[in-house]
Design an enzyme around this catalytic site. Structure first.
Site, PDB file in Angstrom:
ATOM      1  N   GLU A   1      66.853  26.701  36.592  1.00  0.00           N
ATOM      2  CA  GLU A   1      68.019  26.211  35.865  1.00  0.00           C
ATOM      3  C   GLU A   1      67.780  24.763  35.431  1.00  0.00           C
ATOM      4  O   GLU A   1      66.770  24.143  35.798  1.00  0.00           O
ATOM      5  CB  GLU A   1      69.256  26.323  36.770  1.00  0.00           C
TER       6      GLU A   1
ATOM      7  N   HIS B   1      71.385  35.539  38.100  1.00  0.00           N
ATOM      8  CA  HIS B   1      71.701  35.706  39.518  1.00  0.00           C
ATOM      9  C   HIS B   1      73.165  36.101  39.713  1.00  0.00           C
ATOM     10  O   HIS B   1      74.028  35.843  38.873  1.00  0.00           O
ATOM     11  CB  HIS B   1      71.403  34.424  40.289  1.00  0.00           C
TER      12      HIS B   1
END
Length: 283
Positions: free
Chosen positions: A135, A23
């Site tokens: 994550e 990201h």
């Protein structure tokens, strides 16, 4: 000739091309670089992209189109957090919202404090959100997601059907997911990819997920190749890789192989044909 030390050969239908994307810069990246303890702060809950992060998205989008990659990707998989979904739709989404064409939006205007116009799903591959590529779970508030019912109005064209629970039941405030658990989750995610029919897939995810998942690969390669595979990702970095199904996990048959000898008949090996041919040559 023995080429096993430097090259490998696999049937094409047992390979997939994956385009891995970390990201773009989020507000947690800025605060965490200045003070690591900031990750413990609730105000970073489900961190969104910074203005610089959106610039990174725009730059990667231009590269994806200029390289022709935008026409090759058949599926976009995104971690179901705000910063990854913003990155995914910003890079691989459509161009605005054309008048007179009614298509679902990938992102509504200003979703997640983005100050960004709406993004259309026109002429785009499908987008799905998958928990498996999140994550590290736990403790860091930036890694806690919102409820799916909150996300759906913001990202109407993303498919959330693979996420079982509306609320985030995976994140715990006082337990951080061990690295080895994250690595195992990453391998489960890659194995799941073989259940998909798509051969070219973009995956928008996180630095920790990428580091610990990719660390399992490249041990049978030249050290420089191992380093190339496992090098940490920068914000909004894209790397394209090929994964190979060595264990017959997938069941897809080839769409390009051709059986030969049609109509069917007996094929004689060339060395036998050469012996039996009156001139000593094979046919």
């Amino acid at each position: 000739m023995d080429v096993s030390g430097g090259q490998s050969l696999y049937p094409l239908h047992r390979c997939k091309t994956i385009h891995l994307v970390r990201h773009a810069q989020g507000i947690h990246n800025v605060e965490g670089e200045m003070n690591h303890s900031a990750y413990l702060s609730p105000h970073l809950f489900d961190a969104h992209l910074t203005p610089l992060g959106w610039e990174q998205v725009d730059n990667l989008r231009k590269h994806v189109h200029a390289s022709g990659l935008s026409k090759k990707v058949e599926l976009v998989i995104t971690s179901p957090l705000l910063r990854t979904m913003q990155t995914a739709v910003g890079v691989f989404g459509g161009e605005g919202c054309p008048d007179g064409i009614d298509v679902p939006l990938l992102m509504v205007a200003d979703a997640g404090n983005s100050n960004h116009p709406a993004i259309s799903s026109l002429y785009c591959p499908p987008f799905i959100a998958v928990e498996g590529c999140r994550e590290h779970l736990g403790v860091h508030w930036c890694d806690k997601r919102r409820s799916i019912s909150e996300y759906k109005p913001l990202f109407p064209a993303i498919d959330f059907s693979m996420i079982e629970c509306d609320d985030d039941v995976l994140w715990e405030p006082d337990i951080r997911e061990p690295n080895e658990h994250l690595a195992a989750r990453g391998m489960e995610f890659l194995n799941w990819l073989w259940t998909r029919k798509e051969k070219e897939i973009a995956i928008v995810t996180h630095s920790g997920f990428l580091i610990h998942t990719l660390s399992a690969f490249g041990n049978d390669c030249h050290p420089d190749v191992k380093n190339e595979i496992c090098r940490p990702f920068k914000n909004c970095e894209l790397r394209s890789m090929v994964i190979v199904d060595r264990s017959m996990i997938g069941s897809d048959s080839s769409t390009t192989d051709y059986p030969g000898k049609i109509p069917s008949g007996v094929d004689v090996p060339s060395d036998v044909t050469c012996i039996n041919h009156p001139d000593g040559f094979s046919n």
